[in-house]
Design a protein around this motif. Structure first.
Motif, PDB file in Angstrom:
ATOM      1  N   ALA A  16      -1.201  10.782   3.492  1.00  0.00           N
ATOM      2  CA  ALA A  16      -1.423   9.337   3.504  1.00  0.00           C
ATOM      3  C   ALA A  16      -1.963   8.870   2.159  1.00  0.00           C
ATOM      4  O   ALA A  16      -1.552   7.831   1.630  1.00  0.00           O
ATOM      5  CB  ALA A  16      -2.402   8.964   4.618  1.00  0.00           C
ATOM      6  N   GLY A  17      -2.874   9.662   1.579  1.00  0.00           N
ATOM      7  CA  GLY A  17      -3.439   9.293   0.281  1.00  0.00           C
ATOM      8  C   GLY A  17      -2.381   9.258  -0.800  1.00  0.00           C
ATOM      9  O   GLY A  17      -2.284   8.298  -1.571  1.00  0.00           O
ATOM     10  N   ILE A  18      -1.556  10.316  -0.864  1.00  0.00           N
ATOM     11  CA  ILE A  18      -0.513  10.355  -1.895  1.00  0.00           C
ATOM     12  C   ILE A  18       0.491   9.235  -1.663  1.00  0.00           C
ATOM     13  O   ILE A  18       0.952   8.564  -2.604  1.00  0.00           O
ATOM     14  CB  ILE A  18       0.169  11.743  -1.911  1.00  0.00           C
ATOM     15  CG1 ILE A  18      -0.832  12.787  -2.401  1.00  0.00           C
ATOM     16  CG2 ILE A  18       1.382  11.754  -2.811  1.00  0.00           C
ATOM     17  CD1 ILE A  18      -0.350  14.209  -2.301  1.00  0.00           C
ATOM     18  N   ALA A  20      -0.140   6.356  -0.331  1.00  0.00           N
ATOM     19  CA  ALA A  20      -0.750   5.099  -0.766  1.00  0.00           C
ATOM     20  C   ALA A  20      -0.688   4.961  -2.276  1.00  0.00           C
ATOM     21  O   ALA A  20      -0.391   3.886  -2.811  1.00  0.00           O
ATOM     22  CB  ALA A  20      -2.203   5.042  -0.292  1.00  0.00           C
ATOM     23  N   LEU A  21      -0.924   6.081  -2.994  1.00  0.00           N
ATOM     24  CA  LEU A  21      -0.854   6.030  -4.465  1.00  0.00           C
ATOM     25  C   LEU A  21       0.564   5.675  -4.913  1.00  0.00           C
ATOM     26  O   LEU A  21       0.755   4.869  -5.827  1.00  0.00           O
ATOM     27  CB  LEU A  21      -1.277   7.365  -5.069  1.00  0.00           C
ATOM     28  CG  LEU A  21      -2.777   7.659  -5.025  1.00  0.00           C
ATOM     29  CD1 LEU A  21      -3.061   9.060  -5.512  1.00  0.00           C
ATOM     30  CD2 LEU A  21      -3.534   6.659  -5.898  1.00  0.00           C
ATOM     31  N   LEU A  23       2.826   4.006  -3.164  1.00  0.00           N
ATOM     32  CA  LEU A  23       3.073   2.604  -2.837  1.00  0.00           C
ATOM     33  C   LEU A  23       2.458   1.697  -3.885  1.00  0.00           C
ATOM     34  O   LEU A  23       3.077   0.728  -4.327  1.00  0.00           O
ATOM     35  CB  LEU A  23       2.468   2.280  -1.471  1.00  0.00           C
ATOM     36  CG  LEU A  23       3.357   2.399  -0.261  1.00  0.00           C
ATOM     37  CD1 LEU A  23       2.580   2.033   0.981  1.00  0.00           C
ATOM     38  CD2 LEU A  23       4.535   1.451  -0.412  1.00  0.00           C
ATOM     39  N   LEU A  24       1.219   2.032  -4.284  1.00  0.00           N
ATOM     40  CA  LEU A  24       0.547   1.239  -5.316  1.00  0.00           C
ATOM     41  C   LEU A  24       1.406   1.202  -6.565  1.00  0.00           C
ATOM     42  O   LEU A  24       1.596   0.156  -7.178  1.00  0.00           O
ATOM     43  CB  LEU A  24      -0.800   1.867  -5.672  1.00  0.00           C
ATOM     44  CG  LEU A  24      -2.013   1.501  -4.841  1.00  0.00           C
ATOM     45  CD1 LEU A  24      -3.246   2.154  -5.419  1.00  0.00           C
ATOM     46  CD2 LEU A  24      -2.209   0.002  -4.825  1.00  0.00           C
ATOM     47  N   ALA A  25       1.926   2.379  -6.955  1.00  0.00           N
ATOM     48  CA  ALA A  25       2.668   2.457  -8.214  1.00  0.00           C
ATOM     49  C   ALA A  25       4.008   1.730  -8.113  1.00  0.00           C
ATOM     50  O   ALA A  25       4.397   1.011  -9.031  1.00  0.00           O
ATOM     51  CB  ALA A  25       2.888   3.914  -8.597  1.00  0.00           C
ATOM     52  N   LEU A  26       4.728   1.911  -6.991  1.00  0.00           N
ATOM     53  CA  LEU A  26       6.110   1.427  -6.952  1.00  0.00           C
ATOM     54  C   LEU A  26       6.238   0.038  -6.343  1.00  0.00           C
ATOM     55  O   LEU A  26       6.969  -0.811  -6.844  1.00  0.00           O
ATOM     56  CB  LEU A  26       6.982   2.417  -6.173  1.00  0.00           C
ATOM     57  CG  LEU A  26       7.067   3.796  -6.815  1.00  0.00           C
ATOM     58  CD1 LEU A  26       7.825   4.744  -5.929  1.00  0.00           C
ATOM     59  CD2 LEU A  26       7.724   3.712  -8.187  1.00  0.00           C
ATOM     60  N   LYS A  27       5.519  -0.210  -5.236  1.00  0.00           N
ATOM     61  CA  LYS A  27       5.725  -1.464  -4.524  1.00  0.00           C
ATOM     62  C   LYS A  27       4.823  -2.575  -5.088  1.00  0.00           C
ATOM     63  O   LYS A  27       5.244  -3.713  -5.228  1.00  0.00           O
ATOM     64  CB  LYS A  27       5.428  -1.244  -3.036  1.00  0.00           C
ATOM     65  CG  LYS A  27       5.652  -2.457  -2.157  1.00  0.00           C
ATOM     66  CD  LYS A  27       7.116  -2.615  -1.784  1.00  0.00           C
ATOM     67  CE  LYS A  27       7.333  -3.923  -1.045  1.00  0.00           C
ATOM     68  NZ  LYS A  27       8.713  -4.291  -0.900  1.00  0.00           N
ATOM     69  N   ILE A  28       3.568  -2.222  -5.385  1.00  0.00           N
ATOM     70  CA  ILE A  28       2.621  -3.245  -5.827  1.00  0.00           C
ATOM     71  C   ILE A  28       2.627  -3.359  -7.345  1.00  0.00           C
ATOM     72  O   ILE A  28       2.568  -4.445  -7.887  1.00  0.00           O
ATOM     73  CB  ILE A  28       1.225  -2.929  -5.265  1.00  0.00           C
ATOM     74  CG1 ILE A  28       1.280  -2.989  -3.748  1.00  0.00           C
ATOM     75  CG2 ILE A  28       0.181  -3.876  -5.815  1.00  0.00           C
ATOM     76  CD1 ILE A  28       0.079  -2.475  -3.049  1.00  0.00           C
ATOM     77  N   GLY A  29       2.704  -2.217  -8.029  1.00  0.00           N
ATOM     78  CA  GLY A  29       2.758  -2.258  -9.487  1.00  0.00           C
ATOM     79  C   GLY A  29       4.187  -2.473  -9.951  1.00  0.00           C
ATOM     80  O   GLY A  29       5.092  -2.620  -9.151  1.00  0.00           O
ATOM     81  N   ASN A  30       4.402  -2.490 -11.255  1.00  0.00           N
ATOM     82  CA  ASN A  30       5.737  -2.766 -11.767  1.00  0.00           C
ATOM     83  C   ASN A  30       6.394  -1.525 -12.331  1.00  0.00           C
ATOM     84  O   ASN A  30       7.265  -1.610 -13.167  1.00  0.00           O
ATOM     85  CB  ASN A  30       5.684  -3.863 -12.828  1.00  0.00           C
ATOM     86  CG  ASN A  30       4.719  -3.515 -13.928  1.00  0.00           C
ATOM     87  OD1 ASN A  30       4.153  -2.414 -13.941  1.00  0.00           O
ATOM     88  ND2 ASN A  30       4.504  -4.429 -14.841  1.00  0.00           N
ATOM     89  N   LEU A  31       5.969  -0.354 -11.838  1.00  0.00           N
ATOM     90  CA  LEU A  31       6.531   0.877 -12.384  1.00  0.00           C
ATOM     91  C   LEU A  31       8.006   0.989 -12.026  1.00  0.00           C
ATOM     92  O   LEU A  31       8.808   1.484 -12.787  1.00  0.00           O
ATOM     93  CB  LEU A  31       5.764   2.079 -11.842  1.00  0.00           C
ATOM     94  CG  LEU A  31       5.892   3.349 -12.675  1.00  0.00           C
ATOM     95  CD1 LEU A  31       5.306   3.135 -14.040  1.00  0.00           C
ATOM     96  CD2 LEU A  31       5.212   4.503 -11.985  1.00  0.00           C
TER      97      LEU A  31
END
Lengths: 157, 250
Positions: A16-18, A20-21, A23-31
């Protein structure tokens, strides 16, 4: 060593932690949307860049084609030297026109590229010859007031 | 005054000793797994529920303020930026300190009060390597995961309120968010923050437990001190880290 239910829960937790990381990078951030992996650089010198900032988008016909990577003051000409990173999928003719535009009335500033008709394309490290500075609101108001004032003087004569 | 300086020096020596002796605990990784269950998995509920509510409140308040300027599509940007940069790391670390930090302190303090640590030393088992180091590393590992989960669940909460309930356009909610949030600048800096907080909170928790006076009163005092000190340290460190990381660059 035996497997326990505790291991299962810890496994869930780490997954779950990985997740979430990621998701942060791909969905929320612009990576996922823009990667600087394959890109080339162009340089443009502007008389006045207004509120342009590093990481501002570079658009052509409204499509984001790159980002501003560096802004420096050229101490010989006292112009702003703007370094742009352009996605290497997009090639621009040598007589491309670069101007600093604003998205919306109060939006962020970006560089707009308008392609010309030249056959030869810009290469990495090339300088964009035709540039257009940012519109500075104070200058415009000043010019407007100056014109009004001179009109008033003409009428009195 | 002298006493507190003395204690600080002792705490620093204890921290270094924990780092030096953590090699043994990495060779017995099952100990760390066990502690990951107690500090990480058992903190999941509180982290997820509070993340959801923090995100929902941010969504409501953000919409309320932004719609006055006709900029309600920027509510996603606001929710995600505040979560990724500040609220995710800070609130998750505060919850972690009160949920897991206090438990670590109480456990180690009670072990000391019931002479279990002394018994280990008697059997030539180093209590720092056997008891303290696994708990320290489990806390350091689980903190970034918990904070990332907090941010993701918070963004989902903001999405629920802004898009599902109020009806902000879904496309502009996500695309404005992705445009405004930079991976290296915003997200990596947030993760660095959580790692620093994880080290600070668990270091304080294990030290307070190890240093507790071996009485019922001593253990309760140590537990309180863990929560108070780590909350203050988190907020102070957050200011320092923010001023180093985000100096009006964007």
């Amino acid at each position: 060593m035996q497997r326990t239910t505790m291991d299962l829960w810890v496994g869930f937790f780490v997954m779950a932690g990985i997740g979430a990381l990621l998701l942060l990078a791909l969905k929320i951030g612009n990576l996922g949307t823009y990667s600087a992996a394959d890109s080339y650089t162009l340089v443009g010198s502007f008389e006045n860049i207004g509120g342009l900032k590093v990481r501002a988008p570079i658009k052509s016909a409204g499509v984001v084609v790159g980002r501003v990577t560096d802004i420096q003051l050229n101490t010989e000409t006292f112009d702003a030297a703007v370094t742009m990173n352009i996605d290497s999928r997009y090639k621009f003719p040598q007589d491309t026109f670069a101007s600093i535009l604003t998205s919306g009335l109060l939006g962020e500033q970006y560089i707009g590229l308008a392609a010309g008709g030249d056959e030869a394309f810009l290469k990495s490290g090339d300088k964009i010859m035709k540039t257009n500075s940012a519109l500075v609101l104070e200058d415009m108001i000043g010019r407007f007031l100056f014109n009004k004032a001179s009109e008033g003087n003409d009428e009195k004569k | 005054m002298v006493d507190s300086i003395w204690r600080l020096g002792y705490a620093s020596r204890f921290f270094l000793l924990t780092l030096l002796k953590s090699g043994t605990s990495f060779r017995r990784f099952d100990l760390i797994i066990r502690e990951l269950y107690f500090t990480g998995v058992l903190s999941l509920i509180i982290i997820i529920v509070s993340g959801l509510f923090v995100g929902m409140v941010l969504g409501l308040q953000g919409y309320e303020t932004l719609q006055r300027f006709g900029a309600e599509s920027a509510v996603g940007t606001m929710v995600a930026l505040s979560l990724v940069r500040e609220l995710g790391p800070v609130v998750a670390a505060l919850l972690f300190a009160s949920r897991a930090g206090s438990a670590i302190t109480a456990e180690i303090g009670l072990m000391k009060a019931t002479d279990q640590l002394a018994a280990m030393e008697m059997m030539a088992v180093d209590p720092i390597a056997r008891v303290v180091a696994p708990r320290f590393w489990a806390g350091v590992i689980s903190m970034p995961f918990l904070a990332a989960l907090f941010s993701v669940v918070g963004v989902f909460g903001g999405y629920l309120i802004a898009v599902v309930l109020i009806g902000v356009d879904e496309g502009s909610f996500w695309s404005q968010m992705q445009n405004a949030i930079d991976f290296r600048y915003d997200i990596v800096n947030g993760i660095i923050k959580t790692c620093v907080f994880g080290v600070a909170v668990t270091a304080i928790a294990v030290f307070e437990g190890y240093d507790a006076s071996p009485t019922a009163e001593g253990v309760s005092g140590a537990t309180t001190r863990t929560v108070v000190t780590s909350s203050l340290v988190i907020l102070g460190l957050d200011f320092v880290l923010t001023s180093v990381m985000f100096r009006g660059m964007s």
